[in-house]
Design a protein around this motif. Structure first.
Motif, mmCIF file in Angstrom:
data_model
loop_
_atom_site.group_PDB
_atom_site.id
_atom_site.type_symbol
_atom_site.label_atom_id
_atom_site.label_comp_id
_atom_site.label_asym_id
_atom_site.label_seq_id
_atom_site.Cartn_x
_atom_site.Cartn_y
_atom_site.Cartn_z
ATOM 1 N N SER A 113 20.074 6.965 -14.698
ATOM 2 C CA SER A 113 19.502 7.102 -13.357
ATOM 3 C C SER A 113 18.283 6.192 -13.237
ATOM 4 O O SER A 113 17.145 6.622 -13.414
ATOM 5 N N PRO A 114 18.524 4.915 -12.933
ATOM 6 C CA PRO A 114 17.438 3.932 -12.904
ATOM 7 C C PRO A 114 16.285 4.339 -11.976
ATOM 8 O O PRO A 114 15.137 4.033 -12.259
ATOM 9 N N MET A 115 16.620 5.035 -10.872
ATOM 10 C CA MET A 115 15.573 5.498 -9.958
ATOM 11 C C MET A 115 14.541 6.346 -10.688
ATOM 12 O O MET A 115 13.387 6.366 -10.324
ATOM 13 N N GLY A 119 17.540 3.846 -17.685
ATOM 14 C CA GLY A 119 18.623 2.876 -17.788
ATOM 15 C C GLY A 119 19.439 3.213 -19.028
ATOM 16 O O GLY A 119 19.075 4.110 -19.783
ATOM 17 N N MET A 150 27.188 11.791 -9.227
ATOM 18 C CA MET A 150 27.340 10.342 -9.251
ATOM 19 C C MET A 150 26.751 9.773 -10.541
ATOM 20 O O MET A 150 27.326 8.862 -11.142
ATOM 21 N N THR A 154 28.835 7.740 -13.325
ATOM 22 C CA THR A 154 28.451 6.369 -13.650
ATOM 23 C C THR A 154 28.246 6.221 -15.159
ATOM 24 O O THR A 154 28.667 5.229 -15.767
ATOM 25 N N ALA B 157 24.011 4.977 -4.631
ATOM 26 C CA ALA B 157 24.403 3.953 -5.608
ATOM 27 C C ALA B 157 23.568 2.681 -5.404
ATOM 28 O O ALA B 157 23.155 2.029 -6.365
ATOM 29 N N LYS B 159 20.493 2.470 -4.162
ATOM 30 C CA LYS B 159 19.137 2.708 -4.668
ATOM 31 C C LYS B 159 19.110 2.602 -6.187
ATOM 32 O O LYS B 159 18.204 2.005 -6.760
ATOM 33 N N GLN B 160 20.115 3.182 -6.824
ATOM 34 C CA GLN B 160 20.185 3.121 -8.285
ATOM 35 C C GLN B 160 20.351 1.679 -8.752
ATOM 36 O O GLN B 160 19.704 1.238 -9.694
ATOM 37 N N SER B 163 17.105 -0.195 -8.362
ATOM 38 C CA SER B 163 16.149 0.197 -9.403
ATOM 39 C C SER B 163 16.512 -0.464 -10.727
ATOM 40 O O SER B 163 15.642 -0.883 -11.488
ATOM 41 N N LEU B 164 17.811 -0.539 -10.969
ATOM 42 C CA LEU B 164 18.290 -1.164 -12.200
ATOM 43 C C LEU B 164 17.907 -2.655 -12.214
ATOM 44 O O LEU B 164 17.455 -3.189 -13.225
ATOM 45 N N MET B 167 14.355 -2.967 -13.081
ATOM 46 C CA MET B 167 14.203 -2.704 -14.506
ATOM 47 C C MET B 167 14.541 -3.946 -15.337
ATOM 48 O O MET B 167 13.821 -4.324 -16.243
ATOM 49 N N PHE B 168 15.662 -4.593 -14.970
ATOM 50 C CA PHE B 168 16.128 -5.743 -15.737
ATOM 51 C C PHE B 168 15.279 -6.983 -15.462
ATOM 52 O O PHE B 168 15.105 -7.833 -16.329
#
Ligand SMILES: Nc1ncnc2c1ncn2[C@@H]1O[C@H](COP(=O)(O)OP(=O)(O)O)[C@@H](O)[C@H]1O
Ligand SMILES: [Mg+2]
Ligand SMILES: [Zn+2]
Lengths: 202, 367
Positions: A113-115, A119, A150, A154, B157, B159-160, B163-164, B167-168
């Motif tokens: 959940s990157p939010m 990661g 979700m 994922t 999805a 938003k995620q 965010s990813l 991060m990267f």
């Protein structure tokens, strides 16, 4: 809220940081503690200090453990060909309670959940890949027991792709588990059935 | 469908009120700042599970209070439905129908449809594409639950994924497989969203034109065209092709979240070339068409909230609107700061109305 003592205020603020506990409940607990026998409070703080100082995570499956390798991973009676991948140690406890599963576990430490700053590399996914690889074909099946959200889906997709080059079967637990519910809350029978009725991951 | 009763506790400037409404026309009269729009917003909240204006639920709670409660009785096909909600700081918002709490708020959307026509509606034309997507998304969501669910997953999805990307970009080590895990969701739900938007516009355009022509009495062809890069270019391919750019910009550059609806009049672009009057007619026609489509779909009329509408329109358009009201737009709530005006206008066309006087969070029924 005004407190009659700074000591109480500090204690309330600390306890209220725990999930699910508001200031009111924290105050009730604090007032209880100072009314109760002092040994009880010391026993509590002692247990907490020991917990933080000595708790370990299994170097193989990352479950909570008193030793470097947990008792499940060490047990000769467990089936080493099946690994059930879960989010938390509480999921391990829930599944162990069903007494339906005799394989090993792998505790990810959450779902992607990157939010929320999580990661893939924040989770024990590389470790799972290494583990399967090091076991040299001993692992025949990976069961993904992640929450039906979700984020859970994922994470399942990601793991499946990461391990696609190994000759392991990847399955997911059947969704008898209540929608959006944690494994923790699924009752033992439903959870037992959903492991037994697992299906191939698509 | 209509709203029979409304109870508010600590909603915005209302401390505690309980009201009964007429099943047809309700006029809310009161000075600026007395709480007319707030009352419309309470009705909007009960339909959409959130305020039309407040950015956070807690902004709806009366200043100095820690919670609010709203409760309504809607009558639909001779059955009364009780809807209620509570907001308390530090707690999850509760929303109920018939005493049963909703598991997902989105399950409530569309069951008691409401359409608001407000002075800042011209933003739909003047602002960026987001305002137009918001309007159409809300319109489609009210009539198609599946669409709303696709939208929720897609936005989550997205938003995620963004965010990813951040991060990267920070770590300098992109994990493309992780990005792909979200691409798959964007494609699946994005294609469903695209298809539904397109179908909606096909159905919507003739109805919209009917109302626009009715309001402006001119033969200029008005058009709204749904514009999306998605199907023409291949969603999946574009996501892959844009990856490096996405990483640099730390957001997803391609997808239905970039769609737009192009409004035009004759040969010209409405935003730049349309007159004030044309633009106002355009947005009212957008809303009236939404009303008709919802009615056709549900087989009952949505509730219509008209906020300060007579302030902003010229006589010709007011006459047209009154003509529609006379021919029956179902239950209406009309606010007006000028005492007498709305009532006189309605009387003149023979429409009966109940007048409610709003004064600093208090409401009394007049005649
Ligand atoms: N959470 C709140 N608590 C108390 N008052 C509020 C709150 N939110 C808005 N208001 C007040 O409501 C008034 C505006 O009411 P509104 O319904 O917009 O008036 P109008 O009758 O002009 O439409 C303002 O005075 C504002 O301070
Ligand atoms: Mg107002
Ligand atoms: Zn272990």
């Amino acid at each position: 809220m005004e407190y009659p003592s700074k000591l109480i205020e500090d204690a309330v603020n600390q306890i209220a940081k725990l999930p699910g506990i508001g200031k009111k409940t924290a105050l009730r607990l604090v007032l209880h503690l100072i009314k109760d026998k002092s040994e009880n409070t010391y026993a509590l703080t002692d247990a907490l200090v020991k917990l933080r100082g000595n708790i370990k995570f299994c170097s193989s499956c990352h479950n909570i453990s008193d030793h470097d390798v947990c008792s499940i991973c060490l047990s000769q009676r467990r089936d080493r060909s099946v690994i059930c991948v879960v989010e938390d140690s509480k999921d391990v406890m829930a599944i162990e309670n069903t007494a339906q599963f005799v394989g090993l576990y792998h505790v990810l430490g959450g779902v992607i959940s990157p939010m929320n700053g999580i990661g893939p590399s924040e989770l024990k996914i590389d470790s799972l890949v290494t583990r399967i690889s090091a076991a040299q074909n001993e692992v025949k099946e990976i069961i993904l027991a992640l929450s039906p959200t979700m984020e859970g889906d994922t994470t399942a997709f990601y793991i499946n792709r990461r391990i696609k080059d190994f000759t392991v079967k990847v399955s997911v637990i059947a969704r008898g588990v209540p929608v959006g519910g944690d494994l923790e809350y699924a009752d033992e029978i439903t959870l037992g059935r959903s492991i037994a009725g697992r299906t191939l991951f698509q | 469908m209509y709203l029979q009763k409304l109870q508010l506790l600590n909603f915005k400037n209302y401390e505690e009120i309980a009201l009964d409404f007429a099943s047809k026309v309700n006029v809310l009269v009161g000075r600026n700042g007395s709480g007319k729009t707030n009352l419309l917003d309470a009705i909007y909240y009960l339909s959409f599970t959130k305020s039309a204006f407040a950015t956070s639920d807690l902004h709806c709670v009366r200043k100095g209070e820690s919670f609010l409660m709203v409760k309504a009785a809607f009558k639909k096909n001779n059955t009364v439905f009780e809807v209620s909600s509570a907001i308390q700081s530090g707690q999850k918002k509760v929303f109920r129908e018939g005493g049963n709490e909703y598991q997902k708020l989105s399950d409530h959307i569309g069951r008691f449809p409401v359409i608001m026509i407000a002075p800042d509606d011209v933003d739909i034309i003047k602002e960026g594409s987001e305002a137009r997507r918001r309007f159409f998304d809300s319109a489609i969501s009210q009539l198609d639950k599946e669409y709303l669910n696709h939208l929720i997953v897609y936005n989550n999805a997205l938003k995620q994924r963004n965010s990813l990307l951040k991060m990267f970009a920070d770590s300098g080590r992109p994990d493309w497989l992780a990005i792909e895990s979200y691409d798959r969701l964007l494609v699946q739900h994005g294609e469903a969203i695209y298809t539904r938007r397109k179908r909606f516009c096909d159905e919507y355009l003739p109805v919209f034109r009917k109302y626009f022509n009715f309001l402006v009495n001119e033969a200029e062809t008005s058009t709204l065209a749904y514009e999306s890069g998605v199907l023409t270019n291949g969603f999946q391919e574009q996501l892959v092709r844009n990856r490096q750019r996405d990483l640099v910009m730390q957001r997803t550059n391609f997808g239905v979240h970039r769609d737009d609806y192009i409004f035009s009049l004759g040969e010209g672009d409405l935003k730049r070339l349309g007159s004030q009057g044309q633009q106002k007619s355009f947005v009212i026609a957008l809303k009236l068409a939404q009303f008709e489509i919802l009615e056709q779909h549900n087989q009952f009329k949505p509730i219509l909230l008209l906020d300060d509408i007579f302030d902003k329109l010229d006589d010709q358009r007011i006459t047209k609107l009154l003509e529609l009201i006379r021919s029956d737009l179902g239950q209406l709530f009309i606010t007006d700061a000028r005492p007498g005006r709305t009532k006189d206008l309605l009387d003149a066309v023979g429409v009966e109305a109940t007048v409610l006087f709003v004064d600093a969070g208090r409401i009394s029924v007049g005649h």
